[in-house]
Write a protein that holds these residues in place. Structure first.
Motif, PDB file in Angstrom:
ATOM      1  N   LEU A   9       0.832  -1.207   0.000  1.00 23.17           N
ATOM      2  CA  LEU A   9       0.000   0.000   0.000  1.00 23.17           C
ATOM      3  C   LEU A   9       0.866   1.257   0.000  1.00 23.17           C
ATOM      4  O   LEU A   9       0.736   2.144  -0.837  1.00 23.17           O
ATOM      5  N   TRP A  10       1.839   1.329   0.959  1.00 28.97           N
ATOM      6  CA  TRP A  10       2.569   2.600   1.024  1.00 28.97           C
ATOM      7  C   TRP A  10       3.660   2.712  -0.031  1.00 28.97           C
ATOM      8  O   TRP A  10       4.018   3.818  -0.400  1.00 28.97           O
ATOM      9  N   LEU A  13       1.494   4.088  -2.866  1.00 28.41           N
ATOM     10  CA  LEU A  13       1.164   5.505  -2.669  1.00 28.41           C
ATOM     11  C   LEU A  13       2.381   6.385  -2.950  1.00 28.41           C
ATOM     12  O   LEU A  13       2.254   7.456  -3.551  1.00 28.41           O
ATOM     13  N   LEU A  17       2.714   9.296  -5.698  1.00 31.39           N
ATOM     14  CA  LEU A  17       3.089  10.657  -5.324  1.00 31.39           C
ATOM     15  C   LEU A  17       4.207  11.182  -6.227  1.00 31.39           C
ATOM     16  O   LEU A  17       4.146  12.307  -6.721  1.00 31.39           O
ATOM     17  N   PHE A  21       4.086  14.323  -8.681  1.00 30.36           N
ATOM     18  CA  PHE A  21       4.999  15.480  -8.676  1.00 30.36           C
ATOM     19  C   PHE A  21       5.558  15.740 -10.078  1.00 30.36           C
ATOM     20  O   PHE A  21       5.578  16.867 -10.559  1.00 30.36           O
ATOM     21  N   ILE A  24       2.858  17.157 -12.236  1.00 33.73           N
ATOM     22  CA  ILE A  24       2.541  18.566 -11.951  1.00 33.73           C
ATOM     23  C   ILE A  24       3.606  19.490 -12.549  1.00 33.73           C
ATOM     24  O   ILE A  24       3.292  20.531 -13.120  1.00 33.73           O
ATOM     25  N   MET A  32       0.545  25.417 -18.218  1.00 37.40           N
ATOM     26  CA  MET A  32       0.513  26.728 -17.570  1.00 37.40           C
ATOM     27  C   MET A  32       1.601  27.659 -18.099  1.00 37.40           C
ATOM     28  O   MET A  32       1.589  28.844 -17.827  1.00 37.40           O
ATOM     29  N   LEU A  34       4.758  28.096 -17.296  1.00 34.05           N
ATOM     30  CA  LEU A  34       5.507  28.805 -16.254  1.00 34.05           C
ATOM     31  C   LEU A  34       6.936  29.059 -16.718  1.00 34.05           C
ATOM     32  O   LEU A  34       7.476  28.312 -17.526  1.00 34.05           O
ATOM     33  N   LYS A  35       7.518  30.129 -16.180  1.00 31.89           N
ATOM     34  CA  LYS A  35       8.884  30.486 -16.557  1.00 31.89           C
ATOM     35  C   LYS A  35       9.751  30.603 -15.303  1.00 31.89           C
ATOM     36  O   LYS A  35       9.264  30.870 -14.219  1.00 31.89           O
ATOM     37  N   VAL A  36      11.027  30.412 -15.487  1.00 29.16           N
ATOM     38  CA  VAL A  36      11.985  30.626 -14.403  1.00 29.16           C
ATOM     39  C   VAL A  36      12.981  31.679 -14.882  1.00 29.16           C
ATOM     40  O   VAL A  36      13.119  31.896 -16.079  1.00 29.16           O
TER      41      VAL A  36
END
Lengths: 173, 67
Positions: A9-10, A13, A17, A21, A24, A32, A34-36
């Motif tokens: 299970l973990w 998970l 995750l 990450f 995203i 989106m 996005l810029k740096v």
């Protein structure tokens, strides 16, 4: 290998995750857009002569168009020019492009409470564009240790409504 | 491969001998719900804090880098 069901299970998970990450980050940079902060590609400056360079010999705000200004800023021990002895005055809701370099050591540029953050490296020109959404005062701090008075290296940005922006202080092209 | 310990389970003597009232269980009978609860709550905390980052980074009325 026998793995206990709780461990399955973990482990599952954790993998989800990590996948989340990565997903995203990919979403941010593609959908989106996005810029740096970056450096000016292919453009190196000599830190020992940068103070007499075309733009950096007269640091300040230049006008590109009614909706676009650019700021040439020198970060040096232990001031931002402009910004420290004179506050940097900029119009709100206008595209601002920063170009920053350092003649001595590495400095940082951060506007606390915002997403504006760059590292200023001698020999390179740090650059990014932004818009200040409202007319108010912002602080600038150096966030890279640059010497004995690093803790005093700070500046100020006064953002004023575009109608009140005084163009007489601009650096002529 | 059998070691002396695995060859004679439960027959060990000395300080490692199972005490009265204890029993050996298989891996699947072992149910560490406490560990699961702690791990699970860290996981939930992590997700909540990660979600809060959205508000810190993007939902404030502060300038950010657009190009």
């Amino acid at each position: 290998m026998h793995v206990h069901r709780f461990e399955k299970l973990w482990i599952g998970l954790s993998l989800l995750l990590i996948a989340g990450f990565i997903g995203i980050v990919l979403f941010g940079f593609t959908v989106m857009d996005l810029k740096v902060p970056g450096i000016e590609e292919g453009r190196q400056v000599d830190p020992t002569t940068v103070l007499s360079d075309e733009e950096f010999s007269r640091p300040g705000v230049r006008k590109i168009s009614d909706d676009h200004y650019e700021v040439y800023m020198i970060a040096q021990q232990f001031i931002f020019r402009p910004g420290s002895t004179q506050p940097l005055t900029l119009p709100a809701n206008t595209r601002i492009t920063f170009h920053m370099t350092a003649p001595d050591v590495m400095h940082g540029f951060e506007v606390p409470g915002s997403g504006l953050n760059a590292t200023i490296i001698p020999g390179q020109i740090a650059t990014f564009s932004t818009r200040f959404p409202e007319a108010k005062s912002y602080g600038i701090i150096c966030h890279q240790y640059c010497g004995a008075a690093h803790h005093n290296m700070q500046g100020k940005i006064n953002v004023v409504p575009p109608s009140e922006f005084d163009e007489s202080n601009l650096i002529s092209q | 491969m059998s070691t002396p310990e695995s060859a004679a389970p439960g027959k060990a003597s000395g300080p490692e001998a199972p005490s009265e009232g204890s029993k050996e269980i298989s891996l699947d009978e072992f149910e560490p719900y406490g560990t699961l609860a702690v791990t699970g709550s860290y996981f939930v905390l992590l997700l909540v804090l990660y979600a809060l980052l959205y508000f810190v980074e993007f939902a404030t009325h502060a300038p950010h880098i657009i190009d």
